[in-house]
Write a protein that holds these residues in place. Sequence first.
Motif, PDB file in Angstrom:
ATOM      1  N   ILE A   1       0.848  -1.192   0.000  1.00 24.61           N
ATOM      2  CA  ILE A   1       0.000   0.000   0.000  1.00 24.61           C
ATOM      3  C   ILE A   1       0.890   1.250   0.000  1.00 24.61           C
ATOM      4  O   ILE A   1       1.726   1.412   0.901  1.00 24.61           O
ATOM      5  N   PRO A   2       0.738   2.135  -0.969  1.00 17.59           N
ATOM      6  CA  PRO A   2       1.582   3.331  -1.021  1.00 17.59           C
ATOM      7  C   PRO A   2       1.119   4.398  -0.040  1.00 17.59           C
ATOM      8  O   PRO A   2       0.075   4.274   0.606  1.00 17.59           O
ATOM      9  N   GLY A   3       1.897   5.466   0.039  1.00 15.53           N
ATOM     10  CA  GLY A   3       1.587   6.551   0.949  1.00 15.53           C
ATOM     11  C   GLY A   3       0.891   7.710   0.259  1.00 15.53           C
ATOM     12  O   GLY A   3       0.449   7.614  -0.894  1.00 15.53           O
ATOM     13  N   LEU A   4       0.811   8.819   0.955  1.00 12.79           N
ATOM     14  CA  LEU A   4       0.134  10.018   0.475  1.00 12.79           C
ATOM     15  C   LEU A   4       0.750  10.501  -0.830  1.00 12.79           C
ATOM     16  O   LEU A   4       1.968  10.625  -0.951  1.00 12.79           O
ATOM     17  N   MET A   5      -0.091  10.752  -1.823  1.00 13.95           N
ATOM     18  CA  MET A   5       0.320  11.287  -3.130  1.00 13.95           C
ATOM     19  C   MET A   5       1.269  10.351  -3.881  1.00 13.95           C
ATOM     20  O   MET A   5       2.027  10.798  -4.749  1.00 13.95           O
ATOM     21  N   SER A   6       1.258   9.074  -3.553  1.00 16.13           N
ATOM     22  CA  SER A   6       2.099   8.090  -4.238  1.00 16.13           C
ATOM     23  C   SER A   6       1.214   7.021  -4.865  1.00 16.13           C
ATOM     24  O   SER A   6       0.091   6.792  -4.415  1.00 16.13           O
ATOM     25  N   ASN A   7       1.741   6.350  -5.874  1.00 20.46           N
ATOM     26  CA  ASN A   7       1.037   5.192  -6.417  1.00 20.46           C
ATOM     27  C   ASN A   7       1.884   3.936  -6.226  1.00 20.46           C
ATOM     28  O   ASN A   7       2.967   3.977  -5.645  1.00 20.46           O
ATOM     29  N   GLY A   8       1.390   2.818  -6.729  1.00 22.80           N
ATOM     30  CA  GLY A   8       2.064   1.542  -6.508  1.00 22.80           C
ATOM     31  C   GLY A   8       3.446   1.437  -7.108  1.00 22.80           C
ATOM     32  O   GLY A   8       4.219   0.532  -6.740  1.00 22.80           O
ATOM     33  N   GLU A   9       3.797   2.343  -8.020  1.00 21.13           N
ATOM     34  CA  GLU A   9       5.120   2.289  -8.659  1.00 21.13           C
ATOM     35  C   GLU A   9       6.259   2.429  -7.655  1.00 21.13           C
ATOM     36  O   GLU A   9       7.377   1.961  -7.907  1.00 21.13           O
ATOM     37  N   VAL A  10       6.005   3.074  -6.523  1.00 22.04           N
ATOM     38  CA  VAL A  10       7.080   3.283  -5.543  1.00 22.04           C
ATOM     39  C   VAL A  10       7.583   1.963  -4.967  1.00 22.04           C
ATOM     40  O   VAL A  10       8.682   1.900  -4.412  1.00 22.04           O
ATOM     41  N   TRP A  11       6.792   0.893  -5.109  1.00 16.24           N
ATOM     42  CA  TRP A  11       7.143  -0.409  -4.530  1.00 16.24           C
ATOM     43  C   TRP A  11       7.913  -1.302  -5.491  1.00 16.24           C
ATOM     44  O   TRP A  11       8.118  -2.483  -5.187  1.00 16.24           O
ATOM     45  N   GLN A  12       8.358  -0.810  -6.632  1.00 18.18           N
ATOM     46  CA  GLN A  12       8.922  -1.681  -7.659  1.00 18.18           C
ATOM     47  C   GLN A  12      10.096  -2.518  -7.158  1.00 18.18           C
ATOM     48  O   GLN A  12      10.173  -3.724  -7.425  1.00 18.18           O
ATOM     49  N   SER A  13      11.025  -1.927  -6.431  1.00 15.49           N
ATOM     50  CA  SER A  13      12.191  -2.697  -5.982  1.00 15.49           C
ATOM     51  C   SER A  13      11.782  -3.770  -4.970  1.00 15.49           C
ATOM     52  O   SER A  13      12.323  -4.889  -4.983  1.00 15.49           O
ATOM     53  N   THR A  14      10.832  -3.453  -4.104  1.00 15.71           N
ATOM     54  CA  THR A  14      10.345  -4.442  -3.140  1.00 15.71           C
ATOM     55  C   THR A  14       9.592  -5.551  -3.851  1.00 15.71           C
ATOM     56  O   THR A  14       9.741  -6.740  -3.525  1.00 15.71           O
ATOM     57  N   LEU A  15       8.794  -5.176  -4.826  1.00 14.47           N
ATOM     58  CA  LEU A  15       8.070  -6.168  -5.628  1.00 14.47           C
ATOM     59  C   LEU A  15       9.044  -7.129  -6.294  1.00 14.47           C
ATOM     60  O   LEU A  15       8.846  -8.355  -6.268  1.00 14.47           O
ATOM     61  N   ASP A  16      10.102  -6.604  -6.877  1.00  6.06           N
ATOM     62  CA  ASP A  16      11.106  -7.454  -7.540  1.00  6.06           C
ATOM     63  C   ASP A  16      11.770  -8.406  -6.548  1.00  6.06           C
ATOM     64  O   ASP A  16      12.159  -9.522  -6.912  1.00  6.06           O
ATOM     65  N   ALA A  17      11.889  -7.980  -5.293  1.00  5.48           N
ATOM     66  CA  ALA A  17      12.583  -8.786  -4.281  1.00  5.48           C
ATOM     67  C   ALA A  17      11.728  -9.922  -3.744  1.00  5.48           C
ATOM     68  O   ALA A  17      12.271 -10.910  -3.232  1.00  5.48           O
ATOM     69  N   ILE A  18      10.400  -9.834  -3.862  1.00  7.90           N
ATOM     70  CA  ILE A  18       9.539 -10.823  -3.204  1.00  7.90           C
ATOM     71  C   ILE A  18       8.626 -11.603  -4.138  1.00  7.90           C
ATOM     72  O   ILE A  18       8.064 -12.626  -3.732  1.00  7.90           O
ATOM     73  N   LYS A  19       8.490 -11.172  -5.386  1.00  8.31           N
ATOM     74  CA  LYS A  19       7.446 -11.750  -6.234  1.00  8.31           C
ATOM     75  C   LYS A  19       7.716 -13.183  -6.685  1.00  8.31           C
ATOM     76  O   LYS A  19       6.784 -13.878  -7.114  1.00  8.31           O
ATOM     77  N   ASP A  20       8.959 -13.656  -6.608  1.00 11.37           N
ATOM     78  CA  ASP A  20       9.259 -15.012  -7.066  1.00 11.37           C
ATOM     79  C   ASP A  20       8.653 -16.082  -6.164  1.00 11.37           C
ATOM     80  O   ASP A  20       8.367 -17.196  -6.622  1.00 11.37           O
ATOM     81  N   LYS A  21       8.477 -15.762  -4.895  1.00  8.92           N
ATOM     82  CA  LYS A  21       7.958 -16.758  -3.959  1.00  8.92           C
ATOM     83  C   LYS A  21       6.629 -16.370  -3.327  1.00  8.92           C
ATOM     84  O   LYS A  21       6.084 -17.111  -2.521  1.00  8.92           O
ATOM     85  N   GLN A  22       6.139 -15.206  -3.675  1.00 11.12           N
ATOM     86  CA  GLN A  22       4.889 -14.732  -3.074  1.00 11.12           C
ATOM     87  C   GLN A  22       3.984 -14.190  -4.176  1.00 11.12           C
ATOM     88  O   GLN A  22       4.451 -13.686  -5.198  1.00 11.12           O
ATOM     89  N   ARG A  23       2.683 -14.260  -3.942  1.00 14.33           N
ATOM     90  CA  ARG A  23       1.759 -13.524  -4.786  1.00 14.33           C
ATOM     91  C   ARG A  23       1.591 -12.150  -4.153  1.00 14.33           C
ATOM     92  O   ARG A  23       1.346 -12.038  -2.950  1.00 14.33           O
ATOM     93  N   VAL A  24       1.747 -11.102  -4.954  1.00 13.22           N
ATOM     94  CA  VAL A  24       1.790  -9.744  -4.427  1.00 13.22           C
ATOM     95  C   VAL A  24       0.700  -8.896  -5.082  1.00 13.22           C
ATOM     96  O   VAL A  24       0.553  -8.880  -6.297  1.00 13.22           O
ATOM     97  N   HIS A  25      -0.037  -8.186  -4.247  1.00 17.54           N
ATOM     98  CA  HIS A  25      -1.079  -7.267  -4.708  1.00 17.54           C
ATOM     99  C   HIS A  25      -0.578  -5.836  -4.482  1.00 17.54           C
ATOM    100  O   HIS A  25      -0.381  -5.421  -3.339  1.00 17.54           O
TER     101      HIS A  25
END
Length: 316
Positions: free
Chosen positions: A57-81
């Motif tokens: 979940i992003p913060g104020l005035m942000s969208n989901g793009e801010v999570w890209q590096s975290t998404l890359d780090a966890i998506k291989d073993k987890q389903r991520v929304h």
Amino acid sequence: MIKSHNKPNKRIKLSLLIVLFIAIAAALNTAQVRAHNHFTVKTVGNSQTGNADIVLIPGLMSNGEVWQSTLDAIKDKQRVHVVSITGFADSQKPTNFSMTALQNKLIDFITEENRKSEVSSNVINKSILIGHSLGGFLAMSIALEKPELVSKVVSVDGLPYIGPIFTGTSQTTPASLSQQAERILLMHKSMTQAQLAKQTASGIFIQATQPKHQKHIIDMAERSDPVTVGKAMHYLMSNDLRPSLAKIEADLLILGASGGFKDNSRKQGVEQLYKEQIVKLPNAVVKMNTTSRHFIMYDDPKWLNDQVTAFIKDKS
């Protein structure tokens, strides 16, 4: 002559099969984007038995793009929304926005996704919520209201109550900030997007270190709806999770940032404010990054992702 015709045909058929296989594989790995009232969700990654779904979940005035590096780090073993909130870094304006409605709709979404996972795996499933700033507050609030849905929460520079960050004292309450909250709401109701971007630029030094990240944060602000931002700020200043935080069942990790302060005494003071917010919660931990500013995912993505991956892997 017949053989010479068959060989090209076989090659063509084989090529078509390869193309079809690649297309199917690509389709299976393509992110699924779904629109909900108040937010959209992009679902990516691989769900493995025993691994909880993760909601970013992003913060104020942000969208989901801010999570890209975290998404890359966890998506291989987890389903991520990956959530993007309507009105934040978004050309679309929400109708009748409220933080309460946003939280309720997120709860509905998490409930449905947990149910799907339980049906497919025959395992009772709880989600892991990871939020930045306002998103961290939402994650903690959802974990309090619906403990059966959430196993762990990571709040990235987001607190149970935002007030002490403004005042420097844990004695601050929503009542003591009520007039300021009303002024902020009124100001944002008459603000343009350009003015919102200018206001963000005036305090950008506490948000991120590198000019390219500062520019991106200002650009996201300029694409945000000022009224939605004002309502969200008013809600954060008017709602305090601290009195009920001891009831939270999920493990909680708060990752704070004090890199915006140059002297050690200020950094230590910020860390103390963070720790005072969770003093009654034994299953909560505060870890501070003393060099990063508010957008830790930009200033120190490796540190952030190392903390996140270690926390979600911990079975204790």
